[in-house]
Design an enzyme around this catalytic site. Structure first.
Site, PDB file in Angstrom:
ATOM      1  N   SER A 150      -4.036   0.873  -4.659  1.00 40.39           N
ATOM      2  CA  SER A 150      -3.759  -0.292  -4.018  1.00 40.39           C
ATOM      3  C   SER A 150      -4.632  -1.493  -3.714  1.00 40.39           C
ATOM      4  O   SER A 150      -4.464  -2.347  -3.170  1.00 40.39           O
ATOM      5  CB  SER A 150      -2.716  -0.087  -2.829  1.00 40.39           C
ATOM      6  N   HIS A 162       0.764  -1.199   0.058  1.00 40.54           N
ATOM      7  CA  HIS A 162       0.088   0.045   0.081  1.00 40.54           C
ATOM      8  C   HIS A 162       0.804   1.320   0.023  1.00 40.54           C
ATOM      9  O   HIS A 162       0.629   2.105  -0.765  1.00 40.54           O
ATOM     10  CB  HIS A 162      -0.765  -0.071   1.165  1.00 40.54           C
ATOM     11  N   GLU A 185      -5.389   9.760  -0.095  1.00 38.17           N
ATOM     12  CA  GLU A 185      -5.774   8.166   0.136  1.00 38.17           C
ATOM     13  C   GLU A 185      -7.024   7.933  -1.087  1.00 38.17           C
ATOM     14  O   GLU A 185      -6.897   7.065  -1.543  1.00 38.17           O
ATOM     15  CB  GLU A 185      -6.062   8.034   1.418  1.00 38.17           C
ATOM     16  N   HIS A 205       1.472   5.168  -2.872  1.00 40.00           N
ATOM     17  CA  HIS A 205       1.886   6.343  -2.788  1.00 40.00           C
ATOM     18  C   HIS A 205       3.100   7.108  -3.462  1.00 40.00           C
ATOM     19  O   HIS A 205       2.844   8.052  -3.970  1.00 40.00           O
ATOM     20  CB  HIS A 205       2.228   6.710  -1.161  1.00 40.00           C
TER      21      HIS A 205
END
Length: 297
Positions: free
Chosen positions: A203, A135, A181, A140
Site C-alpha cells: 500500500s 491501507h 505488514e 490486507h
C-alpha cells in the site's frame, strides 16, 4: 494493525459522531464518502496496481482480481464480504481507526478483519501515520481470500490472544510486523531474489521500491524465533526484511504450539532491527545507507 489506545481518544479522533459498538465496530458510513475520498482511492489504486506489476507476489494479484475490488471508488464492505466470506470464512468489519490490542486479536481469532472506514487526504498520499481504508482494504484483504494465508491470520489471532494474556505481546507483534505488514517472499527471477506480500509495503509507493530494490536493508531468510526476537521500525523504512520461501511456510507457522515458545522466549534478549547474526540465512546484506542509530521498537 492494532495499537493500545483508550476509548476516549479513539472516539475523539476517529468516530466522527458514528455509533461505535463495544467491539469497536461501526456500520460503514457509505454516505460519508465524498468526491475527494473516491478520487484519492482511484489515484492510490491506479498508482499501486501499476507499481506492483512484477514486484508483488502472484497470490496478491490473484486475490485482488478475485475480490473484484473497484478501481474508481471506495468499496462497499458488504460487496467485499460477498466474495470473501464464501471463500475463506473471513469478513471485514468497519472500525473508526486503530483499536485496542485485545479487541483486534479477538476479531482475528474469529475471522474478522478490522478495516478503518475513513480515507486519507490528498496531501497524505505518500505517508500517513495511522492506517486508513486504503491501507487496510487494498493492503490486507486480497490475501485473505487465499486459504493458506487466511488460516495463518486466524491462527495468529488465537496465538496473539494467548500472548496478550501471558504478557508476551511484543513477541507476537514482531511476527505480525515482519509477515503481515512487511513480509517478502522468495522469487529468484525478481530484484534481490524477492517479491512483496506485506500490506505495509503493497500500500506504499516508497516502501514498495525500497523493500525490493534498495541496497540498504538486510533481507534474511524467515525463521520464527529469530523474527519474534527482532525489533523493528515504525518511523522509517525497515532495516531488515524477513523472506519466506512460500506461503506453505506460513501455514507451518500457523501450526505452531506458541505457549511453550512464548515461555522460552519471554526473557530472551531482543535483537536490534538491523542486526545480522552468524546463524542467519542472508539473502542480501544491507549497505546500511541512511540508517538511524536509535528508534527501534
Amino acid at each position: 494493525m492494532s495499537a493500545s489506545a483508550n476509548t476516549a481518544r479513539l472516539k475523539e479522533q476517529f468516530d466522527a459522531g458514528l455509533e461505535t459498538r463495544a467491539d469497536f465496530t461501526i456500520d460503514q458510513p457509505l454516505e460519508r464518502y465524498g468526491a475527494v475520498d473516491h478520487a484519492v482511492w482511484q489515484q492510490l489504486y491506479a498508482r499501486q496496481t501499476a507499481l506492483l506489476e512484477g514486484r508483488v507476489c502472484d497470490e496478491f494479484l490473484a486475490g485482488l482480481e478475485r475480490i473484484g475490488m473497484p478501481a474508481t471508488h471506495v468499496p462497499s464492505f458488504d460487496d467485499i464480504n460477498a466474495k470473501l466470506t464464501p471463500a475463506t470464512g473471513w469478513r471485514i468489519v468497519a472500525v473508526p481507526g486503530l483499536v485496542p490490542d485485545q479487541v483486534f486479536f479477538e476479531h482475528l481469532a474469529n475471522r474478522r478483519f478490522p478495516v478503518t472506514w475513513w480515507m486519507r487526504r490528498p496531501d497524505q498520499l505518500d505517508y500517513l501515520q495511522e492506517p486508513d481504508c486504503f491501507h487496510d482494504l487494498f493492503g490486507h484483504v486480497p490475501l485473505l481470500i487465499q486459504p493458506i494465508f487466511a488460516d495463518y491470520m486466524h491462527a495468529y489471532g488465537r496465538a496473539a490472544l494467548a500472548a496478550n494474556d501471558a504478557g508476551a505481546l511484543p513477541l507476537l507483534a514482531r511476527l505480525y510486523w515482519y509477515t503481515v505488514e512487511f513480509g517478502l517472499i522468495r522469487d529468484a527471477a525478481s530484484p534481490n531474489g524477492v517479491k512483496i506480500y506485506g500490506a505495509g509495503i503493497v500500500s506504499s509507493k516508497g516502501e514498495t521500491l525500497y523493500s525490493q530494490q534498495s541496497a540498504a536493508p538486510n533481507r534474511l531468510g524467515f525463521e520464527l524465533e529469530r523474527v519474534m526476537r527482532t525489533r523493528y521500525r515504525i518511523d522509517t523504512f525497515q532495516k531488515s526484511y524477513f523472506v519466506i520461501d512460500d506461503f506453505e511456510q506460513l501455514f507451518g507457522v500457523a501450526q505452531t504450539d506458541f505457549a511453550p515458545l512464548l515461555t522460552k522466549l519471554a526473557k530472551a534478549p531482543a535483537f536490534a532491527a538491523g542486526d545480522v547474526l552468524d546463524s542467519d540465512r542472508v539473502i542480501t546484506r544491507g549497505s546500511r545507507e541512511g540508517w538511524q542509530d536509535d528508534g527501534d521498537v
